[in-house]
Design an enzyme around this catalytic site. Structure first.
Site, PDB file in Angstrom:
ATOM      1  N   GLU A 118       0.859  -1.190   0.000  1.00 26.26           N
ATOM      2  CA  GLU A 118       0.000   0.000   0.000  1.00 26.26           C
ATOM      3  C   GLU A 118       0.892   1.236   0.000  1.00 26.26           C
ATOM      4  O   GLU A 118       1.779   1.370   0.843  1.00 26.26           O
ATOM      5  CB  GLU A 118      -0.907   0.016   1.230  1.00 26.26           C
ATOM      6  CG  GLU A 118      -2.024  -1.028   1.155  1.00 26.26           C
ATOM      7  CD  GLU A 118      -2.999  -0.988   2.334  1.00 26.26           C
ATOM      8  OE1 GLU A 118      -3.907  -1.824   2.352  1.00 26.26           O
ATOM      9  OE2 GLU A 118      -2.836  -0.129   3.228  1.00 26.26           O
ATOM     10  N   ASP A 127      -5.942   9.927   9.811  1.00 31.78           N
ATOM     11  CA  ASP A 127      -4.625   9.433  10.208  1.00 31.78           C
ATOM     12  C   ASP A 127      -4.140  10.013  11.522  1.00 31.78           C
ATOM     13  O   ASP A 127      -4.398  11.166  11.842  1.00 31.78           O
ATOM     14  CB  ASP A 127      -3.608   9.728   9.106  1.00 31.78           C
ATOM     15  CG  ASP A 127      -3.791   8.789   7.932  1.00 31.78           C
ATOM     16  OD1 ASP A 127      -3.679   7.572   8.153  1.00 31.78           O
ATOM     17  OD2 ASP A 127      -4.067   9.262   6.816  1.00 31.78           O
TER      18      ASP A 127
END
Lengths: 399, 265
Positions: free
Chosen positions: B49, B60
């Site tokens: 990824e 995040d």
């Protein structure tokens, strides 16, 4: 214009709005939407909301005819909707009262909020104190330096103010951080967004709570002048005071709606916060709307003398009203806003918030070329006490 | 069959679980990314990824936020990320590549242009954190035509109805966010995740990857007993941050080695 009933059930205003969030927030937003749907149809809830607006906020706020200044300008009559007279000094409290009641209804014990200039933070801390809830306010560390008084005010009211050090350390980053808190503490926490942005149902819900501003004007203007105004003018950062005064007028095509963005040091300088005037559509903070961004889709830093307009996005309903040409969006520079700020002090004895001074500046710009029997209604969304330091700094005065 | 589906089929046949590491493109340097990708494959990774840096990474935690900021300082945009994939593909045509990021950089490039360029570069899947299925119809249709898998997230708070809805839209694998929160802050609880698995398995035949909060060999092994893939992001990004550009590849390989072993044991 046809019957106006936006947003659609999934929160879209044409191509704008929506629910662009990570799956982790999805359930919380569904819960919120369902709770709000119940409450807004519940006469007892709405009665409680209006009771608080009347007795705690001090509504209705008056409309004031700035007669002396209008005469000096020699054109249209300028009327000011005095949201600056509300408890806590701005329109922000209309929304925080509504959302705090909703939070209580949902059984949430802790509220969080983001703030830029600190006004929404103060309004959130205020209602948290009023309803006995814990309150955490996220604020960019840059803004904490610029707005020390409001930080102190929030702490006096019992709120915890958390400095946000990520990204540009301003409002947009505070919003990111509040979202991160919400996703982590979703069971007991209610997130009070301060403007008509964010994922559905926030843009609709904040507009609904703020629309008390326009609803009052629709009654007050005919009482004062026998008819509705020719134009309604409001400043637009995220756009909540503007949506609040525009919304009840959307169906009345004879009333021009004018949103005033912050042109900062001028649109050509790149140092501004005028997302509708100079931005392009994109996705940020849970909705699709006009954004200030670079060619790579990174959100760019904004500038305005007024921290409350310093936001790179704008509520999705404004994006839709712009595309539909139902509302006009213009921009006023820092210098023009500061001039309007001091003129309003001198000629009418009212110290406006720098945000609201942008709307005043545009009214002053167009009034002289209009007939004397025309009426401009300006939303004076907040008072300028919080801006003393900023204005003094600009004038080279040490307080 | 897409490269991702093929990889999961091979792993299943071999009785192994997938190791899926995440790095942010362009962190710590633009030149670091391709060597890091190859290094992670050498350390036993099955799918890679690659994070597309964004100015406002709402989902995040601090580690990936900082990596995104470093990458942006290096001037990395979505088109640069695609060039890095092209570069990687010169030496590796087998390892599936998934881009992970936020909607706005894709919309700024144009959804059609992005899908075409990603397909041409050799991208196999996309995870767009703030593109839930109901908001990205045109994007997922184009991806399907270009044979790019649309990988969607599911969370502990997702209802059964929601799981079914997302499972219908997703391809490649389902990304199960193991905890309430952002990336890399808390630790995944294997027992809690195990309790959720029946709901997910009932809704979808896709492989299930678990991410957010897996930090070491021990937690990876625990998760691998219940899921098909273990996704590790923040922990790797932290390693890169503390190692610096010179030692990043060696340190990431050293981190992944024991995790690979734990998955296979």
């Amino acid at each position: 214009m046809q019957m106006y009933d936006l947003p659609d059930p999934r929160g879209h205003f044409g191509p704008y709005g929506g629910v662009f969030v990570a799956e982790t927030l999805r359930h919380a937003l569904d819960e919120l939407r369902e709770a709000y749907d119940r409450c807004r149809r519940d006469p007892a809830f709405m009665a409680e909301f209006h009771y608080e607006l009347k007795h705690y906020v001090g509504r209705p706020s008056p409309v004031y005819h700035a007669k002396r200044w209008s005469a000096m300008l020699g054109g249209a009559q300028i009327y000011l909707k005095r949201e600056d007279l509300n408890h806590t000094g701005a329109h922000k409290i209309n929304n925080t009262i509504g959302q705090a009641l909703l939070a209580r209804h949902m059984g949430k014990k802790r509220i969080i909020a983001e703030t830029g200039a600190g006004m929404h933070g103060v309004a959130s801390a205020t209602v948290a104190a009023r309803f006995g809830m814990k309150c955490v306010v996220y604020m960019g560390s840059e803004d904490i330096h610029r707005q020390a008084q409001n930080v102190y005010r929030m702490r006096l009211l019992g709120a915890e103010v958390v400095a946000v050090e990520s990204g540009s350390k301003t409002l947009k980053d505070a919003l990111n951080e509040a979202m991160r808190d919400w996703v982590t503490n979703v069971e007991d926490t209610y997130y009070i967004i301060g403007t008509v942005a964010g994922p559905h149902p926030y843009p609709m819900m904040v507009r609904d709570f703020q629309s008390v501003i326009g609803e009052e004007c629709k009654v007050q203007m005919p009482e004062m002048i026998g008819r509705q105004p020719d134009a309604v003018i409001a400043c637009v950062g995220g756009g909540s005071n503007a949506m609040g005064i525009f919304y009840p007028y959307i169906g009345d095509a004879s009333v021009r709606l004018i949103g005033v963005e912050a042109a900062g040091e001028g649109l050509a300088s790149g140092k501004h916060a005028a997302s509708l005037s100079a931005g392009t559509p994109g996705v940020l903070h849970g909705n699709r709307t006009y954004l200030l961004q670079d060619a790579n889709g990174q959100i760019t830093e904004t500038h305005s003398v007024s921290a409350g307009l310093d936001y790179p996005g704008v509520g999705p309903e404004h994006a839709w009203l712009k595309d539909q040409k139902r509302a006009e969006y213009v921009a006023i520079t820092d210098d023009e806003a500061l001039k309007a700020f001091s003129d309003l002090c001198h000629y009418e004895g009212i110290i406006p918030a720098l945000e609201s001074a942008h709307a005043v500046a545009y009214a002053v710009k167009i009034a002289p070329s209009m007939a004397k029997d025309k009426a401009l209604l300006v939303n004076l969304s907040g008072r300028g006490d919080k801006d003393m330091q900023t204005v003094a700094d600009r004038m080279g005065i040490k307080l | 069959m897409s490269r991702i589906a093929g990889r999961f089929a091979d792993l299943k046949a071999a009785g192994r679980k997938a190791l899926i590491p995440y790095i942010t493109a362009g962190d710590p340097l633009k030149a670091s990314t391709v060597p890091l990708l190859h290094g992670m494959v050498e350390a036993g990774s099955d799918i890679l990824e690659i994070g597309v840096p964004f100015s406002d990474p709402m989902a995040d935690g601090p580690a990936i936020q900082r990596s995104s900021e470093r990458a942006l300082k290096n001037g990395i945009g979505l088109s640069d990320v695609l060039k890095l994939v092209v570069e990687f593909r010169k030496r590796d045509s087998k390892t599936p590549i998934v881009l992970m990021g936020y909607a706005n950089p894709i919309e700024a490039m144009g959804v059609g242009r992005f899908v075409a360029a990603a397909g041409a570069a050799g991208v196999d899947g996309a995870i767009v954190v703030d593109y839930p299925p109901e908001e990205c119809g045109p994007f997922s249709d184009l991806c399907a035509k270009a044979n790019i898998d649309c990988i969607f997230l599911l969370a502990p708070t997702s209802t059964d109805a929601r799981i079914r809805e997302v499972a219908r839209a997703g391809t490649g694998y389902l990304y199960y966010v193991s905890l309430k929160g952002v990336t890399g802050v808390k630790s995944a609880d294997a027992a809690e995740i195990a309790a959720q698995m029946p709901r997910l398995r009932a809704a979808s035949k896709l492989p299930i990857g678990v991410g957010f909060g897996i930090k070491d060999a021990e937690s990876a092994r625990a998760i691998s007993k219940i899921a098909d893939a273990v996704i590790i992001g923040s922990r790797i990004v932290q390693e890169i941050e503390s190692a610096g550009p010179e030692h990043a590849v060696a340190r990431v390989k050293a981190l992944l080695g024991p995790i690979r072993k734990a998955l296979d044991s």
